[in-house]
Structures are given as C-alpha cells and as structure tokens.
Design a protein around this motif. Structure first.
Motif, mmCIF file in Angstrom:
data_model
loop_
_atom_site.group_PDB
_atom_site.id
_atom_site.type_symbol
_atom_site.label_atom_id
_atom_site.label_comp_id
_atom_site.label_asym_id
_atom_site.label_seq_id
_atom_site.Cartn_x
_atom_site.Cartn_y
_atom_site.Cartn_z
ATOM 1 N N SER A 199 0.856 -1.181 0.000
ATOM 2 C CA SER A 199 0.000 0.000 0.000
ATOM 3 C C SER A 199 0.893 1.232 0.000
ATOM 4 C CB SER A 199 -0.920 0.022 1.226
ATOM 5 O OG SER A 199 -0.156 0.082 2.417
ATOM 6 N N GLY A 200 0.379 2.339 -0.508
ATOM 7 C CA GLY A 200 1.152 3.571 -0.528
ATOM 8 C C GLY A 200 2.294 3.532 -1.527
ATOM 9 N N LEU A 201 3.373 4.232 -1.178
ATOM 10 C CA LEU A 201 4.513 4.349 -2.085
ATOM 11 C C LEU A 201 5.816 4.132 -1.330
ATOM 12 C CD1 LEU A 201 2.348 6.925 -2.834
ATOM 13 C CD2 LEU A 201 3.781 6.872 -4.864
ATOM 14 N N ARG A 202 6.829 3.680 -2.042
ATOM 15 C CA ARG A 202 8.159 3.510 -1.473
ATOM 16 C C ARG A 202 9.179 4.172 -2.403
ATOM 17 N NH1 ARG A 202 8.426 -1.826 -0.488
ATOM 18 N NH2 ARG A 202 8.044 -1.542 1.739
ATOM 19 N N ALA A 203 10.044 4.999 -1.819
ATOM 20 C CA ALA A 203 11.129 5.629 -2.577
ATOM 21 C C ALA A 203 12.439 4.946 -2.224
ATOM 22 C CB ALA A 203 11.204 7.117 -2.261
ATOM 23 N N THR A 204 13.297 4.783 -3.207
ATOM 24 C CA THR A 204 14.550 4.047 -3.028
ATOM 25 C C THR A 204 15.684 4.728 -3.776
ATOM 26 O OG1 THR A 204 13.430 1.914 -2.767
ATOM 27 C CG2 THR A 204 15.711 1.851 -3.462
ATOM 28 N N LEU A 205 16.860 4.742 -3.155
ATOM 29 C CA LEU A 205 18.083 5.170 -3.822
ATOM 30 C C LEU A 205 19.247 4.374 -3.244
ATOM 31 C CD1 LEU A 205 19.969 7.222 -1.796
ATOM 32 C CD2 LEU A 205 17.948 8.630 -2.110
ATOM 33 N N VAL A 206 20.361 4.390 -3.942
ATOM 34 C CA VAL A 206 21.569 3.714 -3.478
ATOM 35 C C VAL A 206 22.622 4.774 -3.170
ATOM 36 C CG1 VAL A 206 23.389 2.060 -4.033
ATOM 37 C CG2 VAL A 206 21.052 1.674 -4.867
ATOM 38 N N GLU A 207 23.311 4.582 -2.064
ATOM 39 C CA GLU A 207 24.399 5.481 -1.675
ATOM 40 C C GLU A 207 25.700 4.679 -1.622
ATOM 41 O OE1 GLU A 207 24.395 8.470 1.826
ATOM 42 O OE2 GLU A 207 25.493 6.714 2.549
ATOM 43 N N MET A 208 26.775 5.275 -2.179
ATOM 44 C CA MET A 208 28.092 4.639 -2.173
ATOM 45 C C MET A 208 29.068 5.509 -1.389
ATOM 46 S SD MET A 208 26.289 4.237 -5.066
ATOM 47 C CE MET A 208 26.818 5.728 -5.877
ATOM 48 N N SER A 227 25.321 9.401 -4.468
ATOM 49 C CA SER A 227 24.047 8.697 -4.567
ATOM 50 C C SER A 227 23.716 8.401 -6.019
ATOM 51 C CB SER A 227 22.913 9.540 -3.966
ATOM 52 O OG SER A 227 23.216 9.982 -2.664
ATOM 53 N N THR A 228 22.726 7.546 -6.197
ATOM 54 C CA THR A 228 22.109 7.366 -7.505
ATOM 55 C C THR A 228 20.838 8.207 -7.553
ATOM 56 O OG1 THR A 228 20.690 5.549 -6.783
ATOM 57 C CG2 THR A 228 22.923 4.992 -7.522
ATOM 58 N N PRO A 229 20.333 8.518 -8.735
ATOM 59 C CA PRO A 229 18.955 9.032 -8.789
ATOM 60 C C PRO A 229 18.014 8.026 -8.128
ATOM 61 C CG PRO A 229 20.046 9.342 -10.901
ATOM 62 C CD PRO A 229 20.960 8.472 -10.066
ATOM 63 N N LEU A 230 16.866 8.501 -7.683
ATOM 64 C CA LEU A 230 15.960 7.625 -6.932
ATOM 65 C C LEU A 230 14.796 7.173 -7.797
ATOM 66 C CD1 LEU A 230 13.302 9.509 -6.171
ATOM 67 C CD2 LEU A 230 14.874 10.461 -4.496
ATOM 68 N N ARG A 231 14.092 6.223 -7.275
ATOM 69 C CA ARG A 231 12.911 5.653 -7.938
ATOM 70 C C ARG A 231 11.773 5.571 -6.929
ATOM 71 N NH1 ARG A 231 12.252 1.853 -12.299
ATOM 72 N NH2 ARG A 231 9.988 1.629 -12.625
ATOM 73 N N ILE A 232 10.578 5.943 -7.339
ATOM 74 C CA ILE A 232 9.413 5.831 -6.472
ATOM 75 C C ILE A 232 8.532 4.688 -6.993
ATOM 76 C CG2 ILE A 232 7.312 6.954 -5.636
ATOM 77 C CD1 ILE A 232 8.792 9.606 -5.752
ATOM 78 N N LEU A 233 8.243 3.741 -6.114
ATOM 79 C CA LEU A 233 7.393 2.582 -6.438
ATOM 80 C C LEU A 233 6.020 2.773 -5.813
ATOM 81 C CD1 LEU A 233 9.932 -0.250 -5.615
ATOM 82 C CD2 LEU A 233 9.446 0.705 -7.860
#
Length: 446
Positions: A414-423, A435-441
């Motif tokens: 339910s709702g949304l999840r945002a994700t990014l990767v940090e190095m 960081s990488t650009p992020l993605r919202i699911l």
C-alpha cells in the motif's frame, strides 16, 4: 575478465540524447556583459589565524536600477595550502557575524587543499520596502512582467555579482600572490545554487565546474506541475511567488518568457561542465523526484548526493528529530568534488539501473562503478502519497562484488516507497558519499 569490457561498454556508451535546446535567450548575457563603471574592489584586511590566513576584500559588482551592489569577499588559505589555477567560489547571502565564516572557510580550504573564496551580499538586500530573499526575487519578477525589461529579474545581477567576484579574485591573486587563477568551481545553496547554475549558463569559460545545492527546480515549468502532483498545491515554501500570482505560471507570453530566461534548462547546451547536485530527501521546497525531470537531459559529467533525513539546510535528523549541527555529509562530498576539480581527479563514475519487470512486484537494482566503493547502502522511505517530506529514510547494506552490486526492492502493498543507493568512496584522506537518482514505487491499484 568480463568486468573490464562491461565497464568500457557502460561508461563509454553515449548517453541518450536529450532534445536539443533552442538558442539560449540573450537577456542573461546581455545584462552580465553590459559595461558598468561602478565595478571596483580593494583589499581591506588580512588576518593570520590558527588554521590559516583570511583576506577581506570589498567589492562593488554593479549598479542595478540605481542601487549599488557592495559585497564582502573573503579569501581563505588554510595552513599548508598554496594557490592553484582553480579556485572555489561560494556565493552567499547576508554577510557573516562573528568568526563562524572564518572557521568554516579555513576548514573547507584545508579539505580542498586550495584557496576558497566566499562572496557575500548575493543579492544586495533588503530593497524595495525591506524585501529580502524570495520576496525580493518575486518583486523583481513582477517588475519584469510590468515592463518586459530584461534587466529586472534579480537572478541576473546575482549572477553578475559572481562574475565580478571572479574578476576581482583573479586580479587579487596577481597582486597578492603573483599567481594566475584561471578558472573556478562555483557553488552555492538554494537561490545561490540557482545563481551557480545561471553563472555557468552565461558561457563564461572560467566556470570549470558547479556545485548547486538544494535548488532542485531545473526545468521550472515542469517542476511547478510536479509540486501540485506531489503536494496537491504549490509548496508553501514558495508562497512569496504564489502571493504575487507568479505561480501557477500565468498563461501569458511575458510570464512564459520570464520563466524561460531564468531557468537553467533553457541553457542546457552550455551546461557541459562537471556538476555536483546536492539535495535533501526531506526538503520542503521540492518534490522528492524533482531531479528525474532534468537529470537525463544534462550533458557532461554529473553526480548527485541525496542527504537522507535532511531538509533545506542539509543537516540530518535521527528518528527522534534531533538534528546535526553541521551538514557533515554534504560538506565532505562538496569538498571531495572541489578537490577533484582543482587537481583534475574527477569523482568515480556511477551507473545504476533500476528495473521493475512487469508483474514481478519488485524493483531490480544493479549498481556498477568504475572505482570500488568502500561500502554501499540502500536507502528507502514510505509514504501514503507522493509527498515524502515527513518520511524517515531507513538504510540497509548492499553487498558488493568488487565494483558492482545487486539487490531487489519489493513494491509496497500500500502507498509508495522511494529508493536510492548510496556509495562511500575515498579520495586520499577524504571519505565522502555519492548517490544514484531515486525511484518511487507505487502499490498496485486495486
């Protein structure tokens, strides 16, 4: 053996071409290049401090609509640092009080291993009945709409301040150090980040690189729509523009021209220099995924740092809301970027594919770098809507195999999840993050 050809293919492949920009509008360069006899600078002070030397210059950059713009320009040279052909120039608002700027400037100079300059008074304020910051910019925009005089947008004299700052610093270096400074890394935060973008947009070849912080509104017309989609209305943080009926953007030719001439996106064919973009994941000004509206269209080397659980000041908060005193993560990465530009040691290239296979209910993340990270983490946050400003970002380790890593992120139920990767990387004695650009699911609609 297979990784080298893969790296070559990924990092040598041309980026997908963005639609070509039309000829950049001339108003910005017309204003900046216009002769102004009021330009002047002088050295008024030199202090030896525990951490190094601080020079104080007084600068008059221009006269804008009968107002003389005067500035304090501080040059910081940490102990053990010598002049370099590239200097860092940070533009800032009101002049500092106390010794805070000296300590910060000398610390940054030591981290960058080069002289660093802070230009204050960008913009000259208050003006026009005590207006400052966004209220003053909005006033200048309204005056442009009333007159269609291309000298009115306040960003233009702000840019000219930086350009004249570069002029003054080059002359100062020749006189004081008998040394030629050839180019600059131009940086600033918020509307001063906007100024950094537009300084590069003038085409001035002295701008070697830029580091705009917390100005995530390139491609402005699209960003205004993004705000409404994410928040239900324009952010309350831009109320100065809403109150003057500048947003939503009026459907007039003059308003369309205004937002075009002050939008870095209009000049993107000139913005080919290296760029470090720094954002806070909880910045109340911008939708979380604002970067995605312009990232692919930027040419040249580019990096991004998202500071998790940080707002417009980039200082991180923990789960209990306790905030750091200093934006340490942002400072470390900006210093690494600046040192890399000064000494021609660019930051690592990062490639991250985030693919959501049809019907899989997950996001497959593949990370590939051309330098082995010290560590990598996946940051995620959830929200009921596309407004993530109050969300808390959690992290987990991403297992690395040399210079690459993979993981899977589940689509929320339910709702949304945002994700990014940090190095995390190392540049000599500096540890910093990218960081990488992020993605919202978004959860499947029922």
């Amino acid at each position: 053996r297979l990784l080298a050809p893969l790296l070559l293919a990924v990092f040598a492949a041309p980026a997908l071409a963005a639609p070509p920009a039309t000829d950049p509008p001339p108003e910005l360069t017309d204003y900046v290049n216009k002769a102004d006899a009021s330009f002047a600078w002088k050295l008024v002070g030199k202090k030896e401090k525990f951490l190094g030397t601080v020079y104080t210059l007084e600068l008059v950059s221009q006269t804008w609509h009968d107002t003389k713009w005067d500035h304090k320009l501080l040059v910081f040279v940490a102990k053990g640092v010598t002049p370099q052909p590239t200097m860092v120039l940070w533009n800032e608002g009101d002049a500092p009080t106390g010794d805070g700027a000296d300590e910060m400037g000398l610390m940054i100079s030591g981290q960058v291993r080069a002289p660093v300059a802070f230009l204050f008074g960008v913009p000259k304020q208050p003006l026009y009945g005590g207006k400052k910051e966004d209220a003053l910019i909005a006033e200048s925009f309204v005056r442009y709409l009333e007159t269609e005089d291309g000298s009115w947008p306040l960003l233009f004299p702000m840019v000219k301040s930086v350009v004249r700052g570069m002029d003054a610093l080059q002359a100062f270096a020749k006189e004081e150090w008998k040394f030629e400074v050839k180019d600059f890394v131009v940086a600033g935060a918020s509307k001063r980040g906007w100024t950094a973008w537009l300084t590069a947009a003038t085409g001035d070849k002295r701008v070697k690189a830029i580091a705009p912080l917390v100005f995530d509104s390139v491609h402005i017309a699209v960003q205004m729509d993004n705000q409404v989609k994410a928040f239900g209305k324009p952010s309350e943080m831009i109320h100065d523009y809403a109150e003057r009926k500048l947003v939503p953007i009026p459907r007039t030719a003059a308003a369309a021209r205004l937002w075009k001439i002050i939008d870095p996106w209009s000049y993107r064919d000139r913005l080919t220099m290296p760029k470090l973009i720094v954002c806070g994941t909880n910045d109340p000004y911008w939708p979380l995924d604002a970067l995605n509206s312009y990232w692919d269209g930027l040419k040249g080397d580019k990096w991004v740092l998202y500071v998790p659980n940080a707002g417009h000041n980039l200082s991180e908060k923990d789960k209990d809301g306790k905030e750091q005193k200093l934006p340490l993560r942002a400072i470390a990465t900006v210093c690494a970027f600046c040192r890399g530009q000064v000494y021609d040691k660019p930051l690592p290239k990062v490639n991250c594919d985030m693919v959501c296979p049809p019907g899989a209910g997950c996001l497959d993340v593949s990370l590939l770098c051309d330098v082995k990270p010290l560590a990598a983490r996946v940051f995620s946050a959830t929200a009921l809507t596309r407004d993530f400003r109050k969300s808390f970002w959690e992290d987990r380790s991403l297992d690395l195999e040399g210079m690459k890593g993979e993981c899977r992120i589940d689509v929320p139920k339910s709702g949304l999840r945002a994700t990014l990767v940090e190095m995390q990387f190392q540049l000599e004695d500096l540890t910093y993050t990218l960081s990488t650009p992020l993605r919202i699911l978004e959860a499947p609609k029922k």
